[in-house]
Structure formats: structure tokens, C-alpha cells
Write an enzyme that holds these catalytic residues in place. Sequence first.
Site, PDB file in Angstrom:
ATOM      1  N   ASP A 119       1.377  -0.707   0.033  1.00  0.00           N
ATOM      2  CA  ASP A 119      -0.076   0.033   0.071  1.00  0.00           C
ATOM      3  C   ASP A 119       1.038   1.283   0.022  1.00  0.00           C
ATOM      4  O   ASP A 119       1.889   1.461   0.959  1.00  0.00           O
ATOM      5  CB  ASP A 119      -0.644  -0.207   1.092  1.00  0.00           C
ATOM      6  CG  ASP A 119      -2.291   0.826   1.110  1.00  0.00           C
ATOM      7  OD1 ASP A 119      -2.234   1.577   0.642  1.00  0.00           O
ATOM      8  OD2 ASP A 119      -3.455  -0.482   1.593  1.00  0.00           O
ATOM      9  N   HIS A 155     -10.772  -2.296   4.612  1.00  0.00           N
ATOM     10  CA  HIS A 155     -10.602  -1.050   5.938  1.00  0.00           C
ATOM     11  C   HIS A 155     -11.879  -0.447   6.496  1.00  0.00           C
ATOM     12  O   HIS A 155     -11.184   0.195   7.182  1.00  0.00           O
ATOM     13  CB  HIS A 155      -9.343  -1.343   5.768  1.00  0.00           C
ATOM     14  CG  HIS A 155      -8.609  -0.716   4.717  1.00  0.00           C
ATOM     15  ND1 HIS A 155      -8.426  -0.170   3.609  1.00  0.00           N
ATOM     16  CD2 HIS A 155      -8.130   1.015   5.437  1.00  0.00           C
ATOM     17  CE1 HIS A 155      -7.714   0.479   3.359  1.00  0.00           C
ATOM     18  NE2 HIS A 155      -7.962   1.232   4.410  1.00  0.00           N
ATOM     19  N   ASP A 156     -12.156   0.813   4.808  1.00  0.00           N
ATOM     20  CA  ASP A 156     -12.269   2.058   4.963  1.00  0.00           C
ATOM     21  C   ASP A 156     -14.100   1.877   5.173  1.00  0.00           C
ATOM     22  O   ASP A 156     -15.007   2.575   5.994  1.00  0.00           O
ATOM     23  CB  ASP A 156     -12.702   2.824   4.031  1.00  0.00           C
ATOM     24  CG  ASP A 156     -11.200   3.451   4.024  1.00  0.00           C
ATOM     25  OD1 ASP A 156      -9.663   3.815   5.247  1.00  0.00           O
ATOM     26  OD2 ASP A 156     -10.306   3.812   3.669  1.00  0.00           O
ATOM     27  N   ASP A 181      -2.681   5.145  -1.982  1.00  0.00           N
ATOM     28  CA  ASP A 181      -3.612   5.650  -1.869  1.00  0.00           C
ATOM     29  C   ASP A 181      -4.434   6.811  -1.851  1.00  0.00           C
ATOM     30  O   ASP A 181      -3.260   7.961  -2.152  1.00  0.00           O
ATOM     31  CB  ASP A 181      -3.052   5.619   0.293  1.00  0.00           C
ATOM     32  CG  ASP A 181      -3.841   6.092   1.262  1.00  0.00           C
ATOM     33  OD1 ASP A 181      -4.907   4.764   1.544  1.00  0.00           O
ATOM     34  OD2 ASP A 181      -4.047   7.209   1.373  1.00  0.00           O
ATOM     35  N   GLU A 210      -6.261   3.837  -5.803  1.00  0.00           N
ATOM     36  CA  GLU A 210      -7.552   3.599  -4.648  1.00  0.00           C
ATOM     37  C   GLU A 210      -8.429   5.856  -5.167  1.00  0.00           C
ATOM     38  O   GLU A 210      -7.262   6.495  -4.623  1.00  0.00           O
ATOM     39  CB  GLU A 210      -7.774   4.175  -3.255  1.00  0.00           C
ATOM     40  CG  GLU A 210      -8.718   4.676  -2.043  1.00  0.00           C
ATOM     41  CD  GLU A 210      -8.978   5.460  -1.307  1.00  0.00           C
ATOM     42  OE1 GLU A 210      -9.276   5.210  -0.067  1.00  0.00           O
ATOM     43  OE2 GLU A 210      -8.114   6.052  -0.948  1.00  0.00           O
TER      44      GLU A 210
END
Length: 537
Positions: A104, A327-328, A205, A262
Site C-alpha cells: 500500500d 478496511h474503510d 492510497d 484508490e
Amino acid sequence: MEPHDNSDWIWWKHGVIYQIYPMSFFDSNDDGVGDIPGIIAKLDYLHGLGIDAIWLSPVYKSPMLDFGYDVSDYRQIDPVFGTLEDLKLLLEKAHLLGIRVIMDMVINHTSDNHRWFLESRSSKDNPKHDWYIWRDGRYGGPPNNWKSFYGGSSWEYDGGTNQFYLHTFLKQQPDLNWRNKELRSAVFKELVFWLDLGVDGFRLDAMNMVGKQKRLKSIPDLFGFLFFFRQYRKYNQPASYKFGRKLRNLLNNYDDKMSVGEIFTLPPGDPSRVASYLEDGDNSIHLAFDFSIIFRSWNARKYYRCIERWYSKIPEKGWPCNVLSNHDLLRSIDRFRLRRNKEAKAKVAATFLLTLKGTPFIYYGEEIGMRNANIKRGDIRDPLGKRFWPFFKGRDRARTPMQWSDGPEAGFTRGKPWLPVNHNHKIINVIKQKEDSTSLYHHYETLIRIRKEHKALHLGEWMPLVKGDHNIIAYYRIFMDEKILVALNFSNKPRMIHLENDGKGTLLYSTHRVIRKIFKNNKIILLPFESFIMKMA
Ligand code: ISL
């Protein structure tokens, strides 16, 4: 790396990618936090599930205020996760099993503990001062009225320089200045470091936030959340696209590396925006996440429209990817409205995910139907949960430890877990699901296998058959002379679908039946919540 026997096989297009939230996967040293040796210990599990790559949420050195998304050193592993040697071992062992590893990469901001920021804030004359976004205050206040997406002003005053720095997220996550050439090349050096070490790619990210308007002007005030819609337009500028292109050019120098962006969108779920990052094919990032589906209620027509729209936006040279959770977000199984039949619905959703055109991403624990946990206020770790409780209880609910067994702490740790284990681990856990041939785990495993065995499923075209029905979605996946029908019943009643030919074929998989040769008269009755996959004769 294990050679694949299929020459058309491109791992990031045709394989299945599994997201690991390292703090919660498996704890090897009893400190209550998952770690890299813990992931190594579970590689056989992942191999058994059949996935082709893992994406690790950040494991770099970090003060952990945003649990790794606040990086203080891109080249070091945080001691809580292990060492660089552990990571090298993970790469080696994963590669032996044919599993790639994606890191990430957080490029919009660093931690305020990063040495770049420490230098940047040390004085206005420091050569790295311009590596972050600094402005003088206005009328005794911040430079403009922008707000942080994580609460409060987007600007933090710094006494040493008598200036403010911009932070899109937490104040401990200062934004990097992508207009600065030296900064850009410094970030690329960090990427090269990981590529040379052997990682297989990056999840980027909030990558679209790196490009910001040059003049950071105030925004006319709008009520509440609407304000962010306006502010959002100030981000997402050409520099984000340029970054994607430059990264792709770098990756093209290596064999088989990938990138997945993302793309933070407002309004949430904006496939046109997301797909725009794939426009240049081999010159832009490989994949980008569209989260539209998470905003759809449980209805076949809505799911159909959502995916149809997503595909329609993918540029000719682009390739889609699909995802139910991360995870969000809250866990997908708890989003499938109506409390009843959650597991049955999770199976339908999994079949959808794993038979669509596009790279599927699975969020750890999704394959056993892990639920959102109820976390007491005092146990909340996520800064968003702390700040916005009780309106938003944060993201911890979907980040609880992997439920390996019904034993103490779900077999995740022998210490005290960093986040409470969901008490339902007595019923929902890996061991139990492995023993039950009808479990969600076996459903995922079987679908991953079938997907891999059939070119039509991993690389074929998608041709919808039943489009506008509220209860059913059906489509073909087609590659040369291989044609596979996927039919999904979203409802709790039997439903009928009509096929266009005489419906001859061989059943590849059904959640409800075992007979291999089926039906007559061009029709199939789908049982409640049935997933039905048939290879047409
Ligand atoms: O988590 C969100 C809201 O609950 C998202 O809007 C999220 O802020 C956005 O998708 C960007 O996310 C990424 O960067 C954040 C980090 O907290 C997230 O975990 C990460 O996925 C800041 O680094």
C-alpha cells in the site's frame, strides 16, 4: 514464481487479490497485533483459498495514528509488524506459492514524524520546506476555509515557521507538495526501492488527491457535507493523472508489476471519474477501484445497473476490478439489507464478484462472512470513530481480528488483541467453515477455482441476459467457443429464467443442486438465493 500453464494468464487481470489488514490477520509474537511472520504462517491458508496475490495495508514505520496510513519512513517496517528481513521472507515464501505481494503506497501525505516533514517545518529556508504545502495565514486565521475530511480545518498552524500546512486527513498527516519536482523524484525513489526488493505492485492510497489546484482559494460556504463536494473539485487535478502515467512508465520497465488506485470520489461512487484514471491503457495505472456497489441496496436490478454503468465507463484499453469491501467500509455481509438470509445473500454477492469481468478483490474475513463488530466507545481505536462517535462509530468495526477458530481470541493471538475479537467467533471461524462443505468459505474457494479453470470466467467478455429484473441477474461470460451462464437469484422465492437456445449445458456449480445435466424447454427455475453456473454446450 510458479509458471502458470495458461499463456493468456495475466495475474493482475485474471487472478484474485486478497486484502490483508496486517494488524488483524495473525499475531505470531503474542503482543496482540498481527504481523508479517503471522502472514507467513498463514500463507498455506491463502494458497488453499486459491488467491493469486495479497495486498498489505501499510506496514511501514508509523506512529499509527491512522494505523499505518501515516508513514514516517517508507523504507522501514514498523517494529510492530516485524523487520525488513521478515518482509523479504514473506516475498520469497509467497512467490514460491505463486502468490504476489502488493504494498500500500501512501503518497498524498506522510506522518508529521517523517524526517521530510521535520526538515520541512524546521525553517522556511530549508530545501525541503516546499515538499509540503505551506501558506501564510490570512487575517490571523488559516489561509483558506478548507476542511479536513477527518474533521476541523485543513490547516494546522506551525509556530516555528509562523505558517500553516495543509492536511487533507488528520493534522498528523501533512499533504505532500506534488508541484515540487524534488519531492516527486524522492517519492519515486521510494517506489523503486520496493520494486527492486521484489514487491509486485502498489495499491495507491487516495492517489487522485495528490493533484491540487495551484491557488488554494476559499470556497463559498455551503451547508454541512455539501461543502466537501465543492472542496473536492479543488483536488483531482492533472497532477494526479500525471502521477499515474509516470508510475506506469516506471512499472513498465519491470516484468509483471501492477498498480491499483484508490480514487476518492465525491459524490461517493463515481465510475466516470474512477475510469478516467485508466484512460491511457498501458500508460496509466492498471486498475482503479469503483465503490458504487456499496451504496446499492440488495436488489438485482440495482446491482445490474451499477455494474453495467461501471463497464460502460471503462475505456477501451482499461480493465475493471471489483470489490465488495475494504478496511474503510463496513463489511459487505452487514450491508445486504434485511437481517435475514445474510449468509445466503453473501453467497450470491460472492458469486457476482467472482464471475464478473474484472479483477476481484476480497477483504480478509469476507470469505468466512465476518460481521462488523460492536465496539465499546472505550475500545475504539480509529481516529474517525473517536472524533465522530456516536454519529459514526468508525472503521474498527470492520477491522477486528481474523476469526481463525472458536478458541480464545479466535486463535488470532495468545495475548490481548489490539481490537476486541468479535464475540461471534464461536460460530463464525475458519476451522468451522472448513469443516462444513456448504460454508461460505467453500463457496469462495470453489468459485475461485472454477474462475481459474475457465478462460471465459477470468478473461471472457460479459454479456447480460437478464437485465432489469429486481430479483435475478443472469449473464454469459464468453471466450472464443467457451460460453458460461451465470444466474443469480437475489430473492427468497423460486424464480424462472428463459434461455435463448435449448439450454443444453453442464452444470459447473450451484449452491442448491448437484445434478450435472439439466433442463428442458429453455428455462431454469432458480431456487431462493441460488447461484447457478453452467457451461453451455
Ligand atoms: O475512510 C473513509 C471514510 O470513512 C474514506 O473516505 C477514506 O478517507 C478515503 O477513502 C481515503 O482513504 C485512504 O486514506 C486515508 C486512510 O485513513 C484510509 O484508511 C485509506 O484507505 C488517509 O490515509
